[in-house]
Write a protein that holds these residues in place. Structure first.
Motif, PDB file in Angstrom:
ATOM      1  N   LEU A  71      65.648  19.246  74.815  1.00 58.88           N
ATOM      2  CA  LEU A  71      65.620  20.433  73.953  1.00 58.88           C
ATOM      3  C   LEU A  71      65.266  21.679  74.768  1.00 58.88           C
ATOM      4  O   LEU A  71      64.201  21.734  75.389  1.00 58.88           O
ATOM      5  CB  LEU A  71      64.601  20.260  72.837  1.00 58.88           C
ATOM      6  CG  LEU A  71      65.025  19.360  71.671  1.00 58.88           C
ATOM      7  CD1 LEU A  71      63.876  19.181  70.690  1.00 58.88           C
ATOM      8  CD2 LEU A  71      66.257  19.921  70.958  1.00 58.88           C
ATOM      9  N   LEU A  72      66.157  22.645  74.755  1.00 58.52           N
ATOM     10  CA  LEU A  72      65.981  23.856  75.551  1.00 58.52           C
ATOM     11  C   LEU A  72      65.756  25.055  74.636  1.00 58.52           C
ATOM     12  O   LEU A  72      66.554  25.315  73.733  1.00 58.52           O
ATOM     13  CB  LEU A  72      67.247  24.075  76.395  1.00 58.52           C
ATOM     14  CG  LEU A  72      67.303  25.340  77.238  1.00 58.52           C
ATOM     15  CD1 LEU A  72      66.226  25.326  78.326  1.00 58.52           C
ATOM     16  CD2 LEU A  72      68.680  25.494  77.880  1.00 58.52           C
ATOM     17  N   HIS A  73      64.658  25.775  74.905  1.00 65.84           N
ATOM     18  CA  HIS A  73      64.326  26.962  74.105  1.00 65.84           C
ATOM     19  C   HIS A  73      64.577  28.193  74.976  1.00 65.84           C
ATOM     20  O   HIS A  73      63.977  28.342  76.029  1.00 65.84           O
ATOM     21  CB  HIS A  73      62.851  26.872  73.673  1.00 65.84           C
ATOM     22  CG  HIS A  73      62.449  27.964  72.740  1.00 65.84           C
ATOM     23  ND1 HIS A  73      61.147  28.247  72.450  1.00 65.84           N
ATOM     24  CD2 HIS A  73      63.178  28.855  72.031  1.00 65.84           C
ATOM     25  CE1 HIS A  73      61.092  29.266  71.598  1.00 65.84           C
ATOM     26  NE2 HIS A  73      62.320  29.643  71.329  1.00 65.84           N
ATOM     27  N   PHE A 124      79.099  24.695  67.899  1.00 65.92           N
ATOM     28  CA  PHE A 124      77.862  24.963  68.637  1.00 65.92           C
ATOM     29  C   PHE A 124      76.635  24.748  67.747  1.00 65.92           C
ATOM     30  O   PHE A 124      75.619  24.238  68.191  1.00 65.92           O
ATOM     31  CB  PHE A 124      77.871  26.394  69.177  1.00 65.92           C
ATOM     32  CG  PHE A 124      76.810  26.658  70.202  1.00 65.92           C
ATOM     33  CD1 PHE A 124      76.986  26.257  71.516  1.00 65.92           C
ATOM     34  CD2 PHE A 124      75.619  27.291  69.857  1.00 65.92           C
ATOM     35  CE1 PHE A 124      75.999  26.476  72.470  1.00 65.92           C
ATOM     36  CE2 PHE A 124      74.629  27.519  70.804  1.00 65.92           C
ATOM     37  CZ  PHE A 124      74.819  27.116  72.116  1.00 65.92           C
ATOM     38  N   SER A 125      76.762  25.136  66.457  1.00 67.58           N
ATOM     39  CA  SER A 125      75.600  25.029  65.564  1.00 67.58           C
ATOM     40  C   SER A 125      75.136  23.580  65.416  1.00 67.58           C
ATOM     41  O   SER A 125      73.973  23.336  65.103  1.00 67.58           O
ATOM     42  CB  SER A 125      75.905  25.606  64.182  1.00 67.58           C
ATOM     43  OG  SER A 125      76.962  24.904  63.569  1.00 67.58           O
ATOM     44  N   GLU A 129      68.930  23.392  67.137  1.00 64.77           N
ATOM     45  CA  GLU A 129      67.789  22.863  66.377  1.00 64.77           C
ATOM     46  C   GLU A 129      67.243  23.937  65.449  1.00 64.77           C
ATOM     47  O   GLU A 129      66.964  23.693  64.287  1.00 64.77           O
ATOM     48  CB  GLU A 129      66.677  22.458  67.337  1.00 64.77           C
ATOM     49  CG  GLU A 129      66.874  21.122  68.010  1.00 64.77           C
ATOM     50  CD  GLU A 129      66.637  19.981  67.044  1.00 64.77           C
ATOM     51  OE1 GLU A 129      67.572  19.143  66.929  1.00 64.77           O
ATOM     52  OE2 GLU A 129      65.557  19.935  66.416  1.00 64.77           O
ATOM     53  N   SER A 130      67.085  25.129  66.021  1.00 66.21           N
ATOM     54  CA  SER A 130      66.542  26.242  65.234  1.00 66.21           C
ATOM     55  C   SER A 130      66.750  27.544  65.991  1.00 66.21           C
ATOM     56  O   SER A 130      67.041  27.530  67.197  1.00 66.21           O
ATOM     57  CB  SER A 130      65.043  26.038  64.994  1.00 66.21           C
ATOM     58  OG  SER A 130      64.376  26.047  66.231  1.00 66.21           O
ATOM     59  N   ILE A 170      68.152  24.677  71.597  1.00 63.51           N
ATOM     60  CA  ILE A 170      69.406  23.915  71.519  1.00 63.51           C
ATOM     61  C   ILE A 170      69.262  22.559  72.200  1.00 63.51           C
ATOM     62  O   ILE A 170      68.481  22.384  73.135  1.00 63.51           O
ATOM     63  CB  ILE A 170      70.600  24.684  72.118  1.00 63.51           C
ATOM     64  CG1 ILE A 170      70.392  24.986  73.603  1.00 63.51           C
ATOM     65  CG2 ILE A 170      70.851  25.996  71.380  1.00 63.51           C
ATOM     66  CD1 ILE A 170      71.617  25.539  74.294  1.00 63.51           C
ATOM     67  N   GLN A 171      70.026  21.620  71.684  1.00 61.96           N
ATOM     68  CA  GLN A 171      70.009  20.259  72.211  1.00 61.96           C
ATOM     69  C   GLN A 171      71.047  20.148  73.327  1.00 61.96           C
ATOM     70  O   GLN A 171      72.219  20.451  73.121  1.00 61.96           O
ATOM     71  CB  GLN A 171      70.384  19.297  71.061  1.00 61.96           C
ATOM     72  CG  GLN A 171      70.517  17.850  71.457  1.00 61.96           C
ATOM     73  CD  GLN A 171      69.162  17.195  71.721  1.00 61.96           C
ATOM     74  OE1 GLN A 171      68.310  17.188  70.842  1.00 61.96           O
ATOM     75  NE2 GLN A 171      68.987  16.668  72.933  1.00 61.96           N
ATOM     76  N   LEU A 172      70.607  19.724  74.512  1.00 59.03           N
ATOM     77  CA  LEU A 172      71.559  19.484  75.593  1.00 59.03           C
ATOM     78  C   LEU A 172      71.961  18.016  75.597  1.00 59.03           C
ATOM     79  O   LEU A 172      71.317  17.188  74.957  1.00 59.03           O
ATOM     80  CB  LEU A 172      70.935  19.862  76.944  1.00 59.03           C
ATOM     81  CG  LEU A 172      70.488  21.322  77.108  1.00 59.03           C
ATOM     82  CD1 LEU A 172      69.989  21.568  78.527  1.00 59.03           C
ATOM     83  CD2 LEU A 172      71.627  22.298  76.782  1.00 59.03           C
ATOM     84  N   LYS A 173      73.035  17.718  76.312  1.00 58.37           N
ATOM     85  CA  LYS A 173      73.435  16.301  76.385  1.00 58.37           C
ATOM     86  C   LYS A 173      73.344  15.812  77.821  1.00 58.37           C
ATOM     87  O   LYS A 173      73.561  16.564  78.768  1.00 58.37           O
ATOM     88  CB  LYS A 173      74.836  16.118  75.823  1.00 58.37           C
ATOM     89  CG  LYS A 173      75.967  16.561  76.713  1.00 58.37           C
ATOM     90  CD  LYS A 173      77.286  16.236  76.058  1.00 58.37           C
ATOM     91  CE  LYS A 173      78.214  15.619  77.084  1.00 58.37           C
ATOM     92  NZ  LYS A 173      79.086  14.638  76.566  1.00 58.37           N
ATOM     93  N   ARG A 174      73.044  14.538  77.957  1.00 60.28           N
ATOM     94  CA  ARG A 174      72.913  13.918  79.267  1.00 60.28           C
ATOM     95  C   ARG A 174      74.279  13.726  79.894  1.00 60.28           C
ATOM     96  O   ARG A 174      75.233  13.324  79.213  1.00 60.28           O
ATOM     97  CB  ARG A 174      72.274  12.530  79.108  1.00 60.28           C
ATOM     98  CG  ARG A 174      70.778  12.571  79.149  1.00 60.28           C
ATOM     99  CD  ARG A 174      70.354  12.176  80.562  1.00 60.28           C
ATOM    100  NE  ARG A 174      68.920  12.283  80.718  1.00 60.28           N
ATOM    101  CZ  ARG A 174      68.352  12.957  81.733  1.00 60.28           C
ATOM    102  NH1 ARG A 174      69.073  13.588  82.626  1.00 60.28           N
ATOM    103  NH2 ARG A 174      67.047  12.985  81.849  1.00 60.28           N
ATOM    104  N   ILE A 175      74.397  14.010  81.191  1.00 61.46           N
ATOM    105  CA  ILE A 175      75.612  13.634  81.917  1.00 61.46           C
ATOM    106  C   ILE A 175      75.187  12.934  83.206  1.00 61.46           C
ATOM    107  O   ILE A 175      74.068  13.108  83.678  1.00 61.46           O
ATOM    108  CB  ILE A 175      76.502  14.848  82.260  1.00 61.46           C
ATOM    109  CG1 ILE A 175      75.703  15.975  82.937  1.00 61.46           C
ATOM    110  CG2 ILE A 175      77.236  15.368  81.045  1.00 61.46           C
ATOM    111  CD1 ILE A 175      76.563  17.090  83.521  1.00 61.46           C
TER     112      ILE A 175
END
Ligand SMILES: Cc1cc2nc3c(=O)[nH]c(=O)nc-3n(C[C@H](O)[C@H](O)[C@H](O)COP(=O)(O)OP(=O)(O)OC[C@H]3O[C@@H](n4cnc5c(N)ncnc54)[C@H](O)[C@@H]3O)c2cc1C
Length: 432
Positions: A71-73, A124-125, A129-130, A170-175
C-alpha cells in the motif's frame, strides 16, 4: 498565461494558482469564483482547462509505503513514472496503468483511467484504497469504498468536478520481472481481431493496433498484442527517452497518404501470423513516452483523440460502421487502438463498460468536427459513450445519452455546491 493540454487545442487564457499547504488551497478555493484542478495536463482536451487552474503537480511527495501489503500513500501530484522508478526495482508495479506514465495520481483518479488489463483488473479506482478530497467549503474528507462512498464514486472518473484530491493510498501489485512476454498476432479483418481478443481473454494484458484506413474485406485488420509479466527475477528499471520532436511539424506533413504508408509499413514489418518476444515495461506499456513532445507531429493547430466504447452486443456492427465512415472520409489516424473491456464499475461517470473501445488521433483540420459529429451519431445509435479524458468537442446531448448516471452526479454536485465552484471548459460545454 496561455494553457493547453496534450492535444494542443484549445488554448485557454488561465490564471494558475499554486498552493503551499491545505490552508492556502482552502483560501484559493474560497476566494475564486470557479476553479479546476490540474495535474500534468496529459488529458487531450479541455477537462483540465478553465479561467482559474489549481496546479496540484508540485505536490509530489511519497508519504509512506507498507511493504507487507503493497500500500503506497502519495500526494496527488506524484507521477506514475515516479512510482515506477522507485518501485519496479523493488518488485512492485501499478495494478492499472494507462498508455502513458506521465500523469499524476490525481489525474489518474479523476479520469478513473484504465489500461490494457481492464478486462481483468478494471479501472485505476479499483486499486485506490482511499483519498482525501477538498470540497468547495475547504473541508477535507476521506473517501473510500466504505467511507463517504458517494463522494468516492463521484470523484473516481469525476474529472475534477467534485473537488481537489490531495493525496491517495493505492494498492500496488507484485511482479517478478521487468519483462513482459508478448505475443503479437496479425489479423486480417475485424472478425479475426475479435476472435483473437476472445482467445487471449485470460492473458493479463491485451491491445490491438488497427489499420483504420483499411477498406472492404480488410476492415479491422490489426496487430493484437497480448502479454503477461515474466517470472525471471530480473528487476531493474531505467526510463527510456530516445527522441524529442523539436518543433511543430508543418500541417501538410500528416495526411491520408503518410498515414497509409505508415500503416502499410507498421503492419507489414510483422512477418509471421503469430510471434513471441519478451519486451520491457516501457516498450510494452508506454511506447509513445519514449518520444518527447510527440504531439508536435500534428502541427500547430493541434489534434484530438476520439475515444468511444460500445457495449459488447453492438461492438462488432458499430465498429464496422465507424471504420467504414472513417475510411471513406480519408482522415486517417496513425494511432488507432482497440481494446477489450470487462465489467463496468459503479462510479457515476467512469468511462468503461463491457465491450470494445477504439481510440483514434486526428489532427485538427477543416471538416474534422463534421466527421466526429457523424461518428457520435453512430456511437449513440449503438448505445456507446465518449471518453471525457480525451474529448474536446462532444455536445451535451451526445454526452448525456452515453452516461445514464449523469443526473445522480449533477445532484451530488448541487448538494455539495460543487457546481458553483469546480468547473472546466469541458464541464460547461457538456453541461455537468
Ligand atoms: C499518450 C497518452 C496515452 C494515454 N493513454 C490512456 C489510456 O490508456 N487510458 C486512459 O484511461 N487514459 C489515457 N490517457 C489519458 C490520461 O491518462 C488522462 O487524461 C489523465 O487524467 C491525465 O492525468 P494528468 O495528471 O495529466 O491530469 P490533467 O490532464 O491535468 O487533468 C485531467 C483531469 O483530472 C483532473 N485532476 C487532475 N489532478 C487532480 C486533482 N489533484 N484533484 C482533482 N482532480 C484532478 C482535472 O481537473 C481533469 O479533469 C492517455 C494520455 C496520453 C497523453
Amino acid at each position: 498565461m496561455s494553457l493547453k493540454s496534450w492535444g494542443g487545442y484549445p488554448i485557454s487564457k488561465s490564471i494558475e494558482f499554486k498552493f503551499e499547504n491545505n490552508d492556502s488551497l482552502k483560501s484559493i478555493i474560497l476566494e475564486q469564483e470557479s476553479v479546476i484542478a490540474r495535474g500534468n495536463g496529459r488529458s487531450y482536451g479541455d477537462s483540465a482547462l478553465s479561467n482559474n487552474i489549481i496546479n496540484a503537480k508540485p505536490h509530489d511527495h511519497f508519504i509512506s509505503f507498507n511493504e507487507e501489503q503493497g500500500l503506497l500513500h502519495v500526494q496527488s501530484g506524484v507521477l506514475l513514472s515516479d512510482i515506477l522508478n522507485s518501485f519496479v526495482p523493488r518488485g512492485w508495479f501499478l495494478k492499472v496503468t494507462p498508455g502513458t506514465k506521465l500523469i499524476t495520481v490525481g489525474g489518474a483518479i479523476a479520469s478513473d483511467v484504465h489500461g490494457k488489463n481492464h478486462h481483468i483488473a478494471g479501472c485505476f479506482s479499483e486499486s485506490v484504497e482511499s483519498f482525501r478530497l477538498m470540497l468547495p467549503d475547504g473541508q477535507i474528507v476521506e473517501c473510500s469504498k466504505l467511507e463517504n462512498t458517494e463522494l468516492f464514486k463521484a470523484s473516481c472518473g469525476g474529472m475534477g468536478l467534485t473537488g481537489v484530491i490531495l493525496d491517495a493510498t493505492i494498492q500496488l501489485k507484485r511482479i517478478n520481472s521487468q519483462y513482459i512476454n508478448q505475443t503479437t498476432i496479425k489479423t486480417k479483418n475485424l472478425k479475426e481481431t475479435f476472435d483473437t481478443f476472445e482467445k487471449y481473454k485470460s492473458s493479463e494484458y491485451s491491445v490491438a493496433w488497427i489499420d483504420c484506413l483499411a477498406t472492404n474485406d480488410d476492415i479491422g485488420k490489426s496487430l493484437v498484442m497480448a502479454g503477461e509479466f515474466g517470472n525471471d527475477g530480473k528487476l531493474g528499471y531505467k526510463s527510456k527517452k530516445k527522441l524529442t520532436i523539436p518543433f511543430n511539424f508543418p500541417s501538410f506533413s500528416l495526411n491520408k497518404w503518410t498515414v497509409k504508408i505508415f500503416n502499410w509499413l507498421y503492419y507489414g514489418k510483422v512477418k509471421n501470423t503469430t510471434s513471441k518476444q519478451p519486451v520491457d515495461i516501457d516498450s510494452f506499456f508506454y511506447p509513445l513516452d519514449s518520444i518527447g513532445d510527440w504531439n508536435k507531429i500534428y502541427g500547430k493547430n493541434g489534434f484530438t483523440q476520439y475515444q468511444f466504447i460500445l457495449p459488447m452486443a453492438s461492438s462488432y456492427d458499430g465498429l464496422i460502421e465507424i471504420l467504414q465512415t472513417i475510411s471513406k472520409s480519408g482522415k486517417g489516424s496513425f494511432l488507432a487502438v482497440l481494446k477489450l473491456y470487462g465489467k463496468a464499475n459503479d462510479n457515476y461517470i467512469s468511462f468503461p463498460m463491457e465491450g470494445y473501445s477504439l481510440a483514434l488521433d486526428f489532427k485538427i483540420e477543416k471538416g474534422l468536427f463534421d466527421l466526429l459529429d457523424e461518428l457520435d451519431q453512430i456511437v449513440v445509435k449503438y448505445k456507446g459513450r465518449i471518453y471525457l479524458a480525451k474529448d474536446v468537442r462532444v455536445s451535451k446531448a451526445i454526452f448525456e445519452q452515453g452516461y445514464p448516471n449523469i443526473d445522480k452526479f449533477r445532484e451530488l454536485r448541487k448538494t455539495y455546491k460543487m457546481n458553483d465552484k469546480f468547473n472546466s471548459l469541458q464541464s460547461k460545454r457538456v453541461g455537468i
